[in-house]
Design a protein around this motif. Structure first.
Motif, PDB file in Angstrom:
ATOM      1  N   GLN A 225      -4.355   1.707 -15.210  1.00  0.00           N
ATOM      2  CA  GLN A 225      -4.960   2.173 -15.512  1.00  0.00           C
ATOM      3  C   GLN A 225      -6.209   2.234 -14.543  1.00  0.00           C
ATOM      4  O   GLN A 225      -6.087   3.729 -14.414  1.00  0.00           O
ATOM      5  CB  GLN A 225      -6.097   2.198 -16.210  1.00  0.00           C
ATOM      6  CG  GLN A 225      -6.763   0.562 -16.614  1.00  0.00           C
ATOM      7  CD  GLN A 225      -5.674  -0.765 -17.323  1.00  0.00           C
ATOM      8  OE1 GLN A 225      -4.820  -0.752 -17.514  1.00  0.00           O
ATOM      9  NE2 GLN A 225      -6.606  -1.609 -17.926  1.00  0.00           N
ATOM     10  N   LEU A 226      -5.948   1.920 -13.387  1.00  0.00           N
ATOM     11  CA  LEU A 226      -6.942   2.135 -11.714  1.00  0.00           C
ATOM     12  C   LEU A 226      -6.313   3.043 -11.345  1.00  0.00           C
ATOM     13  O   LEU A 226      -6.505   4.089 -11.036  1.00  0.00           O
ATOM     14  CB  LEU A 226      -7.396   1.002 -10.951  1.00  0.00           C
ATOM     15  CG  LEU A 226      -8.024   0.743 -10.352  1.00  0.00           C
ATOM     16  CD1 LEU A 226      -8.769  -0.424 -10.135  1.00  0.00           C
ATOM     17  CD2 LEU A 226      -7.925   0.876  -8.912  1.00  0.00           C
ATOM     18  N   MET A 227      -4.671   3.038 -10.961  1.00  0.00           N
ATOM     19  CA  MET A 227      -3.810   4.120 -10.752  1.00  0.00           C
ATOM     20  C   MET A 227      -3.742   5.443 -11.357  1.00  0.00           C
ATOM     21  O   MET A 227      -3.833   6.279 -10.752  1.00  0.00           O
ATOM     22  CB  MET A 227      -2.364   3.234 -10.895  1.00  0.00           C
ATOM     23  CG  MET A 227      -1.905   1.706  -9.951  1.00  0.00           C
ATOM     24  SD  MET A 227      -1.432   2.577  -8.697  1.00  0.00           S
ATOM     25  CE  MET A 227      -0.034   3.145  -8.327  1.00  0.00           C
TER      26      MET A 227
ATOM     27  N   GLY B 283       1.392  -1.161   0.292  1.00  0.00           N
ATOM     28  CA  GLY B 283      -0.144   0.313  -0.009  1.00  0.00           C
ATOM     29  C   GLY B 283       0.260   1.155  -0.058  1.00  0.00           C
ATOM     30  O   GLY B 283       0.877   1.733  -0.839  1.00  0.00           O
TER      31      GLY B 283
ATOM     32  N   LEU C 226       2.286   1.627  -3.341  1.00  0.00           N
ATOM     33  CA  LEU C 226       1.042   2.068  -4.694  1.00  0.00           C
ATOM     34  C   LEU C 226       1.096   3.966  -4.333  1.00  0.00           C
ATOM     35  O   LEU C 226       0.970   3.984  -5.074  1.00  0.00           O
ATOM     36  CB  LEU C 226       0.424   1.051  -4.587  1.00  0.00           C
ATOM     37  CG  LEU C 226       0.343  -0.136  -4.948  1.00  0.00           C
ATOM     38  CD1 LEU C 226      -0.921  -1.245  -4.780  1.00  0.00           C
ATOM     39  CD2 LEU C 226       0.710  -0.322  -6.733  1.00  0.00           C
ATOM     40  N   ARG C 227       0.755   4.219  -2.752  1.00  0.00           N
ATOM     41  CA  ARG C 227       0.539   5.385  -2.055  1.00  0.00           C
ATOM     42  C   ARG C 227       1.786   6.086  -2.928  1.00  0.00           C
ATOM     43  O   ARG C 227       1.133   7.608  -3.317  1.00  0.00           O
ATOM     44  CB  ARG C 227      -0.039   5.684  -1.252  1.00  0.00           C
ATOM     45  CG  ARG C 227      -1.404   5.035  -0.463  1.00  0.00           C
ATOM     46  CD  ARG C 227      -2.629   5.219  -0.913  1.00  0.00           C
ATOM     47  NE  ARG C 227      -2.259   7.190  -1.210  1.00  0.00           N
ATOM     48  CZ  ARG C 227      -2.755   7.373  -1.937  1.00  0.00           C
ATOM     49  NH1 ARG C 227      -4.207   6.951  -2.410  1.00  0.00           N
ATOM     50  NH2 ARG C 227      -3.097   9.004  -2.183  1.00  0.00           N
TER      51      ARG C 227
ATOM     52  N   VAL D 218       0.786   7.400  -6.454  1.00  0.00           N
ATOM     53  CA  VAL D 218       0.282   8.472  -6.606  1.00  0.00           C
ATOM     54  C   VAL D 218       0.309   9.253  -6.251  1.00  0.00           C
ATOM     55  O   VAL D 218       0.357  10.300  -7.164  1.00  0.00           O
ATOM     56  CB  VAL D 218      -1.120   8.059  -5.969  1.00  0.00           C
ATOM     57  CG1 VAL D 218      -2.190   8.474  -6.416  1.00  0.00           C
ATOM     58  CG2 VAL D 218      -1.583   6.074  -6.555  1.00  0.00           C
ATOM     59  N   ASP D 219       1.359   9.323  -5.587  1.00  0.00           N
ATOM     60  CA  ASP D 219       1.337  11.058  -4.766  1.00  0.00           C
ATOM     61  C   ASP D 219       2.396  11.609  -5.041  1.00  0.00           C
ATOM     62  O   ASP D 219       3.124  12.464  -5.696  1.00  0.00           O
ATOM     63  CB  ASP D 219       2.131  10.205  -2.985  1.00  0.00           C
ATOM     64  CG  ASP D 219       0.551  10.438  -2.446  1.00  0.00           C
ATOM     65  OD1 ASP D 219      -1.167  10.410  -2.451  1.00  0.00           O
ATOM     66  OD2 ASP D 219       0.461   9.592  -1.586  1.00  0.00           O
TER      67      ASP D 219
ATOM     68  N   GLU E 126      -7.689  12.163 -10.897  1.00  0.00           N
ATOM     69  CA  GLU E 126      -8.572  13.233  -9.833  1.00  0.00           C
ATOM     70  C   GLU E 126      -8.190  13.828  -8.854  1.00  0.00           C
ATOM     71  O   GLU E 126      -8.538  14.991  -8.516  1.00  0.00           O
ATOM     72  CB  GLU E 126      -9.375  12.405  -8.876  1.00  0.00           C
ATOM     73  CG  GLU E 126     -10.681  11.864  -8.555  1.00  0.00           C
ATOM     74  CD  GLU E 126     -11.735  12.719  -9.438  1.00  0.00           C
ATOM     75  OE1 GLU E 126     -11.585  12.150 -10.253  1.00  0.00           O
ATOM     76  OE2 GLU E 126     -12.551  13.091  -8.289  1.00  0.00           O
ATOM     77  N   ARG E 127      -6.276  14.013  -8.547  1.00  0.00           N
ATOM     78  CA  ARG E 127      -6.193  14.560  -8.569  1.00  0.00           C
ATOM     79  C   ARG E 127      -4.866  15.620  -8.759  1.00  0.00           C
ATOM     80  O   ARG E 127      -4.385  16.537  -8.366  1.00  0.00           O
ATOM     81  CB  ARG E 127      -5.010  14.696  -6.604  1.00  0.00           C
ATOM     82  CG  ARG E 127      -6.007  13.984  -6.173  1.00  0.00           C
ATOM     83  CD  ARG E 127      -5.516  13.047  -4.902  1.00  0.00           C
ATOM     84  NE  ARG E 127      -3.764  13.593  -4.511  1.00  0.00           N
ATOM     85  CZ  ARG E 127      -2.702  12.900  -3.554  1.00  0.00           C
ATOM     86  NH1 ARG E 127      -2.967  12.148  -3.497  1.00  0.00           N
ATOM     87  NH2 ARG E 127      -2.198  13.601  -2.987  1.00  0.00           N
TER      88      ARG E 127
ATOM     89  N   ALA F 171      -6.342   7.170 -12.602  1.00  0.00           N
ATOM     90  CA  ALA F 171      -7.745   6.857 -12.417  1.00  0.00           C
ATOM     91  C   ALA F 171      -7.315   8.216 -11.816  1.00  0.00           C
ATOM     92  O   ALA F 171      -8.124   9.031 -11.063  1.00  0.00           O
ATOM     93  CB  ALA F 171      -9.146   6.136 -12.485  1.00  0.00           C
ATOM     94  N   ALA F 172      -6.800   7.610 -10.098  1.00  0.00           N
ATOM     95  CA  ALA F 172      -6.457   8.338  -8.806  1.00  0.00           C
ATOM     96  C   ALA F 172      -6.151   9.307  -9.298  1.00  0.00           C
ATOM     97  O   ALA F 172      -6.289  10.123  -8.884  1.00  0.00           O
ATOM     98  CB  ALA F 172      -5.948   6.855  -8.191  1.00  0.00           C
TER      99      ALA F 172
END
Lengths: 333, 333
Positions: free
Chosen positions: A61-63, A24, A27-28, A31-32, A69-70, A65-66
């Motif tokens: 693609q799911l990553m 986690g 993966l975070r 994204v960050d 959003e930001r 999408a996250a």
């Protein structure tokens, strides 16, 4: 030249401590750091796709999408989507949805994939037919994204479709589709024949390997009156001075490449000095600018993707090297 | 009883103006209203999956990843994921990724699907074998999410897997998997035999249809010493007074149900008054509280999902009805 960030999502322990962050956290961190990449001025983020191993992005693609959003401007891509072992309908749906949600920022780099286990696990097609599979699937993706009317389709590597129209469709036009390839003359010829943008691989080679290949691609595209689009990538680490950069990065890059080669079944020893003379760039901002300029001279890419997060590099060090690259390398390119 | 919001993503024109928002506006409205749902106190969001028609959510997990990034507590579910026509490996990967990114908030309601065209387009399996397909795929999902070691797998409805372990895995434990069913006694018996939570369908029926079915499910679960978990859903519209609610909603619900029945090949006429005496709830906050209490008495669900956004309902009206529900219905349940 636009600059982007690429992550393949390897989830290796920190070589100093032997400690692996949780999945986690990893993966975070991706994204960050992608959100941060936009603030720093990068214009593209590209995430890899792997299955059942310690490259832990299985659903890029799911990553994205996250991340979408930001963020507001950064283009959202995979590098690569393993299209030969995917259902083009699902891929078309996912990227159309991403494109709609993100205001038209979706792109995709498709690749054939080289892992026979992935072929076996996802559909059981024969890797030897990879090029024929890719050609058919790229055509179907294109038709799904562009058709304004329902259509029928049948092919060799996927079941038939009857009277289908993609919902949702992409926002305004089909996401840019890059072919992720470029290891052989044959592959760049094939890409040019399809009229597609070319994304060179993130392998460790000498930069000058790609000069002649890119030249052939550009010539073939020009002959067809098509716009050549070239992307390249490299592993990058930058620190305030050369020695710090080299010492800092050594265990991370060495550990990563050792692991990545094992995954490919290779036991060839890793020579750090050789790596950082190749497509891996390490040094002070000035040194990295110079290396990037070599890329520019030889390949002249439209987009260059930098891979910063390898081998268990801690999130803080990732943020530091990205910020330094943005502050002192980016403006000079 | 927990309260959630469900959207099936129909993309119909506004019945008053005949104007359809863009696909992007519709999808953004679903994401934004889901984010708002958390602020309003709803504890779950559930999105449907459809293909090639004007229910335009084809990739609900991708939408959920976007919602996850802007929320902190709300549980993120599909209702339903068409598992019989999906690859359980991709589904497992997507929901594990969603679970990791969201801090453990992923859930999934799986359904067999009733659309023969979806079966034809995605894998070509025989809908008549739907239950056997579901059983095998639920087992594989479960194994992928829970196995701490690499494993081999083979089955009837998907190619074999050799020495695989899911990466990433779910955060702490497998996402809660609900069986989306409950139209027949056989289906609730099957769900209980699998020991799964039961999510009743979002069809327009009389509430008392479900009383006996839920009773059977609860008894069978209890016999096995398992915790029965029941979810239900209904279409809802609330306005300050009864007459406003009924007049406001009439064209949206009528248009939606007319279209949805056509999609299922039914031409049975739509009787609005009958609909809102069934599982569709319409009225003042007091009336909706009363109707919800009937649900509570007959079904006593652990979670109830309200579908607010049907038939081209404008985003502002959606926000108003959700806010009123949260302010004046939710506290009284």
């Amino acid at each position: 030249m636009e600059l982007g960030v690429m992550s393949l999502g390897d989830h290796l322990p920190n070589p100093h401590t032997g400690i692996r962050t949780s999945q986690g956290e990893r993966l975070r961190s991706i994204v960050d750091s992608s959100v941060e990449a936009e603030s720093l001025g990068f214009s593209m983020i590209a995430l890899g796709e792997h299955h059942f191993n310690d490259y832990i992005i299985s659903s890029p693609q799911l990553m994205l999408a996250a991340i979408a959003e930001r963020t507001e401007r950064i283009r959202l891509a995979t590098a690569v989507t393993l299209l030969a072992t995917s259902d083009p309908v699902r891929v078309a749906e996912d990227f159309a949805t991403l494109d709609q949600l993100s205001g038209g920022r979706a792109e995709i780099v498709v690749g054939r994939g080289i892992n026979p286990e992935t072929y076996a696990a996802f559909g059981g097609l024969d890797p030897k037919q990879g090029h024929a599979i890719m050609s058919e699937k790229v055509q179907l993706l294109d038709q799904l994204w562009n058709s304004k009317e329902p259509f029928d389709w049948s092919g060799e590597f996927r079941g038939p479709l009857e009277n289908v129209q993609l919902k949702p469709s992409p926002l305004a036009s089909a996401p840019r589709l890059w072919m992720g390839t470029g290891t052989t003359e044959e592959s760049v010829r094939r890409t040019a024949a399809q009229g597609l943008p070319l994304m060179l691989p993130s392998i460790f080679a000498r930069i000058d390997t790609w000069g002649p290949l890119v030249k052939i691609y550009r010539e073939l595209m020009e002959e067809q009156g098509k716009q050549a689009v070239v992307g390249s990538c490299s592993y990058v680490h930058v620190a305030p001075d050369s020695q710090t950069a080299r010492e800092q990065w050594r265990p991370y890059l060495t550990g990563y490449v050792t692991w990545a080669r094992q995954l490919l079944g290779s036991k060839s020893p890793v020579n750090y000095e050789e790596l950082i003379e190749g497509t891996a760039m390490c040094g002070s901002p000035e040194e990295v600018v110079e290396r990037m300029n070599t890329f520019k001279e030889i390949i002249d890419p439209d987009v260059h993707l930098a891979v910063f997060d390898v081998g268990g590099l801690p999130h803080e060090m990732l943020m530091d090297t990205m910020a330094l690259f943005a502050a002192e390398v980016m403006p000079k390119l």
